[in-house]
Design an enzyme around this catalytic site. Structure first.
Site, PDB file in Angstrom:
ATOM      1  N   SER A 133     -90.312  -5.293  -0.577  1.00  0.00           N
ATOM      2  CA  SER A 133     -90.920  -4.610   0.559  1.00  0.00           C
ATOM      3  C   SER A 133     -91.823  -3.465   0.077  1.00  0.00           C
ATOM      4  O   SER A 133     -92.813  -3.714  -0.605  1.00  0.00           O
ATOM      5  CB  SER A 133     -89.828  -4.143   1.525  1.00  0.00           C
ATOM      6  OG  SER A 133     -90.381  -3.762   2.764  1.00  0.00           O
TER       7      SER A 133
ATOM      8  N   ASP B 191     -88.809 -13.510   8.529  1.00  0.00           N
ATOM      9  CA  ASP B 191     -88.884 -12.069   8.288  1.00  0.00           C
ATOM     10  C   ASP B 191     -89.481 -11.379   9.522  1.00  0.00           C
ATOM     11  O   ASP B 191     -90.622 -11.645   9.901  1.00  0.00           O
ATOM     12  CB  ASP B 191     -89.756 -11.810   7.060  1.00  0.00           C
ATOM     13  CG  ASP B 191     -89.680 -10.378   6.554  1.00  0.00           C
ATOM     14  OD1 ASP B 191     -89.601  -9.459   7.388  1.00  0.00           O
ATOM     15  OD2 ASP B 191     -89.717 -10.185   5.322  1.00  0.00           O
TER      16      ASP B 191
ATOM     17  N   HIS C 218     -85.699 -10.578   5.777  1.00  0.00           N
ATOM     18  CA  HIS C 218     -86.152  -9.470   4.926  1.00  0.00           C
ATOM     19  C   HIS C 218     -85.021  -8.855   4.095  1.00  0.00           C
ATOM     20  O   HIS C 218     -85.226  -7.875   3.408  1.00  0.00           O
ATOM     21  CB  HIS C 218     -86.767  -8.388   5.830  1.00  0.00           C
ATOM     22  CG  HIS C 218     -87.692  -7.422   5.142  1.00  0.00           C
ATOM     23  ND1 HIS C 218     -88.952  -7.770   4.699  1.00  0.00           N
ATOM     24  CD2 HIS C 218     -87.543  -6.107   4.823  1.00  0.00           C
ATOM     25  CE1 HIS C 218     -89.540  -6.722   4.158  1.00  0.00           C
ATOM     26  NE2 HIS C 218     -88.703  -5.704   4.206  1.00  0.00           N
TER      27      HIS C 218
END
Length: 289
Positions: A151, A232, A267
C-alpha cells in the site's frame, strides 16, 4: 545512533530481533525496527530485503503477519522492517488523522518547514538505517539490497527503487509491491500527503514521488513485480493499471514489469501472506545473482 536491542526470538533457525535508536533523520526521535537474520548470517554477510509497511502500521505488521520469514530463511536473505513514520515528534496535527502524520510518513523527505525536521523517511530508509546497521557490525551486505512493501509501503518501494535508478545510484536490485499506491498525485491518500509534507504540494510530489510518472523516465532495464486483488476496497486509491500502462509506453515489457491481478483478494495481510513466497523468490533471483 547506537543500537539498543529490545527483543530477540529464534525463528526458522535464524533470529528476529527488535532494535531501537535515536534517529537524526527523524528529528532526533527514537525509532524502532525489526531485523530477521537467517542462520547463514553466522558464516558471513547476507543480502538485505527491506519491507515498507502501509498506513497506520508499525515495524511489527510485516514481521508478524507477512509470512516472509520461512522463504527468506531458506534463501539466506535478511529482512529489514522499519517503522512507517517518526513517533512522538510533537508536531501539531500529526495524530489527528490515520492517513497523515504518525503512521503515515509516505517514504518521502518533507519540504514543508512544519514537517521537514522530522518527516524524512526517504533519508531514514535509504541512508540512515544502512549506516547504523553497518556501524553496529551486523552481517548485512548492503551492496546486495532490494525493497518491497504494501500500500503506502508499496508506493515507497517503487519510488525509492525508481529514484535510485534515475539518480544512477542503483541502490536496489529489484522492487516489488502488494497493492501499491501507484499514482499518488492523482488519488486522495497521495494528494493529502503531498499537500501537507511538501512545500510544492502535489506538483512537487508528482515529479519526485509518483511511480507512474517515474517509470516513464527510466530508460534502462527494471525488475519490478506488483500484485493486487480484485476485491480490494481501495483500488480507487491505487491505480495499478495506470502504472502498467506507463511502464509499457516507456518500453518496459512483461519480463521487466509484471503487474498481476489476483482474483478475489482484498487489501489485507491475508492477501500479502498468500503471495509472500512469490515475492521472496522474485527478489532472490537478483539478490543471489
Amino acid at each position: 545512533m547506537s543500537l539498543e536491542q529490545l527483543s530477540s526470538n529464534k525463528h526458522y533457525e535464524g533470529t528476529l530481533a527488535k532494535y531501537k535508536f535515536r534517529s537524526a533523520a527523524l528529528g532526533d526521535t527514537f525509532t524502532q525496527f525489526n531485523l530477521f537474520l537467517p542462520a547463514n548470517a553466522a558464516q558471513g554477510k547476507v543480502p538485505v530485503l527491506v519491507y515498507l509497511a502501509g498506513l497506520t502500521c508499525t515495524e511489527d505488521n510485516g514481521a508478524q503477519k507477512g509470512g516472509f520469514m520461512r522463504d527468506a530463511a531458506a534463501q539466506g536473505i535478511a529482512l529489514l522492517f522499519p517503522d512507517t513514520s517518526p513517533r512522538g515528534a510533537g508536531i501539531e496535527g500529526e495524530d489527528v488523522d490515520w492517513d497523515f502524520g504518525s503512521g503515515a510518513g509516505f517514504y518521502l523527505n518533507a519540504t514543508n518547514p512544519k514537517w521537514s525536521k522530522h518527516y524524512n523517511m526517504l533519508t531514514h530508509i535509504t541512508q540512515e538505517l544502512p549506516q547504523v546497521l553497518e556501524k553496529a557490525g551486523l552481517p548485512l551486505d548492503f551492496t546486495r539490497q532490494s525493497i518491497f512493501g504494501h500500500s503506502m509501503g508499496g508506493h515507497g518501494a517503487l519510488t525509492l527503487y525508481l529514484a535510485s535508478l534515475l539518480s544512477g545510484a542503483k541502490q536496489y536490485r529489484s522492487a516489488s509491491a502488494f497493492s501499491p499506491i501507484c499514482e499518488p498525485s492523482e488519488v486522495p491518500w497521495g494528494t493529502k500527503a503531498f499537500s501537507g509534507y511538501l512545500a510544492g504540494g502535489a506538483t512537487e510530489g508528482k515529479d519526485r514521488y509518483d511511480a507512474t510518472v517515474m517509470i516513464g523516465k527510466v530508460k534502462g532495464a527494471v525488475n519490478i513485480l506488483v500484485d493486487y486483488g480484485t476485491a480490494d476496497n481501495f483500488l480507487y486509491q491505487l491505480h495499478p493499471d495506470k502504472f502498467l500502462e506507463a511502464a509499457r509506453v516507456a518500453g518496459h515489457d512483461e519480463v521487466q514489469v509484471r503487474v498481476r491481478k489476483q482474483e478475489g483478494y482484498d487489501h489485507s495481510y491475508y492477501f500479502i501472506s498468500t503471495f509472500a513466497s512469490d515475492h521472496i523468490h522474485f527478489h532472490a533471483n537478483f539478490l543471489k545473482a
